[in-house]
Design a protein around this motif. Sequence first.
Motif, PDB file in Angstrom:
ATOM      1  N   GLN A  59       0.827  -1.208   0.000  1.00  7.33           N
ATOM      2  CA  GLN A  59       0.000   0.000   0.000  1.00  7.33           C
ATOM      3  C   GLN A  59       0.864   1.262   0.000  1.00  7.33           C
ATOM      4  N   GLU A  60       1.984   1.219   0.710  1.00  6.10           N
ATOM      5  CA  GLU A  60       2.870   2.387   0.754  1.00  6.10           C
ATOM      6  C   GLU A  60       3.516   2.618  -0.614  1.00  6.10           C
ATOM      7  N   ILE A  61       3.917   1.553  -1.264  1.00  7.67           N
ATOM      8  CA  ILE A  61       4.500   1.693  -2.602  1.00  7.67           C
ATOM      9  C   ILE A  61       3.479   2.317  -3.553  1.00  7.67           C
ATOM     10  N   VAL A  62       2.265   1.805  -3.556  1.00 12.93           N
ATOM     11  CA  VAL A  62       1.231   2.334  -4.448  1.00 12.93           C
ATOM     12  C   VAL A  62       0.925   3.789  -4.116  1.00 12.93           C
ATOM     13  N   ARG A  63       0.911   4.124  -2.836  1.00 13.10           N
ATOM     14  CA  ARG A  63       0.631   5.501  -2.426  1.00 13.10           C
ATOM     15  C   ARG A  63       1.698   6.469  -2.950  1.00 13.10           C
ATOM     16  N   LEU A  64       2.962   6.063  -2.893  1.00 16.55           N
ATOM     17  CA  LEU A  64       4.067   6.945  -3.265  1.00 16.55           C
ATOM     18  C   LEU A  64       4.415   6.912  -4.752  1.00 16.55           C
ATOM     19  N   LEU A  65       3.988   5.908  -5.429  1.00 18.00           N
ATOM     20  CA  LEU A  65       4.305   5.676  -6.831  1.00 18.00           C
ATOM     21  C   LEU A  65       3.797   6.799  -7.730  1.00 18.00           C
ATOM     22  N   GLU A  66       4.624   7.202  -8.667  1.00 20.15           N
ATOM     23  CA  GLU A  66       4.234   8.163  -9.699  1.00 20.15           C
ATOM     24  C   GLU A  66       4.157   7.428 -11.034  1.00 20.15           C
ATOM     25  N   PRO A  67       3.279   7.848 -11.938  1.00 17.51           N
ATOM     26  CA  PRO A  67       3.239   7.207 -13.254  1.00 17.51           C
ATOM     27  C   PRO A  67       4.629   7.180 -13.892  1.00 17.51           C
ATOM     28  N   GLY A  68       4.975   6.041 -14.471  1.00 16.31           N
ATOM     29  CA  GLY A  68       6.288   5.886 -15.091  1.00 16.31           C
ATOM     30  C   GLY A  68       7.336   5.299 -14.177  1.00 16.31           C
ATOM     31  N   ASP A  69       7.076   5.259 -12.866  1.00 12.93           N
ATOM     32  CA  ASP A  69       8.016   4.631 -11.938  1.00 12.93           C
ATOM     33  C   ASP A  69       8.021   3.121 -12.168  1.00 12.93           C
ATOM     34  N   ILE A  76       1.847 -10.405  -7.312  1.00 13.21           N
ATOM     35  CA  ILE A  76       0.986 -10.154  -8.470  1.00 13.21           C
ATOM     36  C   ILE A  76      -0.096  -9.112  -8.179  1.00 13.21           C
ATOM     37  N   PRO A  77      -0.803  -9.172  -7.032  1.00 13.96           N
ATOM     38  CA  PRO A  77      -1.787  -8.108  -6.763  1.00 13.96           C
ATOM     39  C   PRO A  77      -1.145  -6.711  -6.689  1.00 13.96           C
ATOM     40  N   LEU A  78       0.046  -6.616  -6.106  1.00 13.05           N
ATOM     41  CA  LEU A  78       0.738  -5.323  -6.084  1.00 13.05           C
ATOM     42  C   LEU A  78       1.052  -4.888  -7.511  1.00 13.05           C
ATOM     43  N   ALA A  79       1.543  -5.795  -8.333  1.00 11.60           N
ATOM     44  CA  ALA A  79       1.852  -5.461  -9.721  1.00 11.60           C
ATOM     45  C   ALA A  79       0.608  -4.935 -10.434  1.00 11.60           C
ATOM     46  N   SER A  80      -0.536  -5.543 -10.183  1.00 18.10           N
ATOM     47  CA  SER A  80      -1.789  -5.091 -10.786  1.00 18.10           C
ATOM     48  C   SER A  80      -2.111  -3.653 -10.364  1.00 18.10           C
ATOM     49  N   ASP A  81      -1.945  -3.361  -9.079  1.00 17.08           N
ATOM     50  CA  ASP A  81      -2.195  -2.003  -8.590  1.00 17.08           C
ATOM     51  C   ASP A  81      -1.218  -0.998  -9.199  1.00 17.08           C
ATOM     52  N   VAL A  82       0.026  -1.411  -9.365  1.00 17.94           N
ATOM     53  CA  VAL A  82       1.046  -0.546  -9.970  1.00 17.94           C
ATOM     54  C   VAL A  82       0.653  -0.201 -11.410  1.00 17.94           C
ATOM     55  N   LEU A  83       0.244  -1.214 -12.154  1.00 18.37           N
ATOM     56  CA  LEU A  83      -0.157  -0.980 -13.543  1.00 18.37           C
ATOM     57  C   LEU A  83      -1.354  -0.036 -13.619  1.00 18.37           C
ATOM     58  N   LYS A  84      -2.323  -0.216 -12.714  1.00 21.60           N
ATOM     59  CA  LYS A  84      -3.501   0.649 -12.699  1.00 21.60           C
ATOM     60  C   LYS A  84      -3.135   2.105 -12.443  1.00 21.60           C
ATOM     61  N   LYS A  85      -2.058   2.319 -11.686  1.00 26.90           N
ATOM     62  CA  LYS A  85      -1.645   3.681 -11.348  1.00 26.90           C
ATOM     63  C   LYS A  85      -0.682   4.272 -12.387  1.00 26.90           C
ATOM     64  N   GLY A  86      -0.365   3.497 -13.418  1.00 27.48           N
ATOM     65  CA  GLY A  86       0.501   4.017 -14.475  1.00 27.48           C
ATOM     66  C   GLY A  86       1.965   3.704 -14.308  1.00 27.48           C
ATOM     67  N   GLY A  87       2.286   2.840 -13.352  1.00 24.31           N
ATOM     68  CA  GLY A  87       3.672   2.424 -13.165  1.00 24.31           C
ATOM     69  C   GLY A  87       3.979   1.176 -13.974  1.00 24.31           C
ATOM     70  N   LEU A  88       5.219   0.754 -13.898  1.00 29.16           N
ATOM     71  CA  LEU A  88       5.655  -0.488 -14.530  1.00 29.16           C
ATOM     72  C   LEU A  88       6.070  -1.440 -13.420  1.00 29.16           C
ATOM     73  N   ALA A  89       5.874  -2.731 -13.657  1.00 27.83           N
ATOM     74  CA  ALA A  89       6.210  -3.722 -12.641  1.00 27.83           C
ATOM     75  C   ALA A  89       7.042  -4.830 -13.266  1.00 27.83           C
ATOM     76  N   LEU A  90       8.144  -5.161 -12.602  1.00 28.63           N
ATOM     77  CA  LEU A  90       9.093  -6.171 -13.050  1.00 28.63           C
ATOM     78  C   LEU A  90       9.320  -7.139 -11.909  1.00 28.63           C
ATOM     79  N   ASN A  91       9.207  -8.443 -12.181  1.00 29.26           N
ATOM     80  CA  ASN A  91       9.458  -9.380 -11.085  1.00 29.26           C
ATOM     81  C   ASN A  91      10.945  -9.726 -11.015  1.00 29.26           C
ATOM     82  N   PRO A  92      11.399 -10.282  -9.891  1.00 25.23           N
ATOM     83  CA  PRO A  92      12.825 -10.560  -9.723  1.00 25.23           C
ATOM     84  C   PRO A  92      13.398 -11.575 -10.713  1.00 25.23           C
TER      85      PRO A  92
END
Length: 154
Positions: A59-69, A76-92
């Motif tokens: 939740q803190e990551i999503v709160r602080l995330l800016e589009p393009g970060d 996977i649920p965090l990655a989904s939230d990141v994509l919805k907010k305009g960020g990119l998500a990469l797994n390890p």
Amino acid sequence: MQIWVDADACPAVIKDILYRVAERTEIQVTLVANQLMRVPGSRFIRSVQVPSGADVADQEIVRLLEPGDLVVTGDIPLASDVLKKGGLALNPRGEFYTADNIAQMLTMRAFMEELRSGGVDTGGPPPFNQADRQNFANQLDRHLARVRASRQRP
């Protein structure tokens, strides 16, 4: 652009790659975790400790995330939230989560969770290995090269 790391479950070798990238590219890398994280002394690397609890770091990551970060996570649920907010998500393991694959990944995750709750031993992911580390480093380098190229265009 900055890089956020869901750090509680992130392999140490991936964190090491990210530390080197932060210094080389002068991009801010922030590790977010429920526990105190030791990070190298650098103006480009910091850690944020959040209270214990399910999904508090997410939740803190999503709160602080800016589009393009970029967010590095295996969640996977965090990655989904990141994509919805305009960020990119990469797994390890070096796989990008995308609008094209996230729904299928969420469905598979829910299915496997249902099997496990029914007592089925589904095993776990394969052990993290050298090929995974290399794939992550390569994908990250390609992504950063695209970001640099887009910033240089008029």
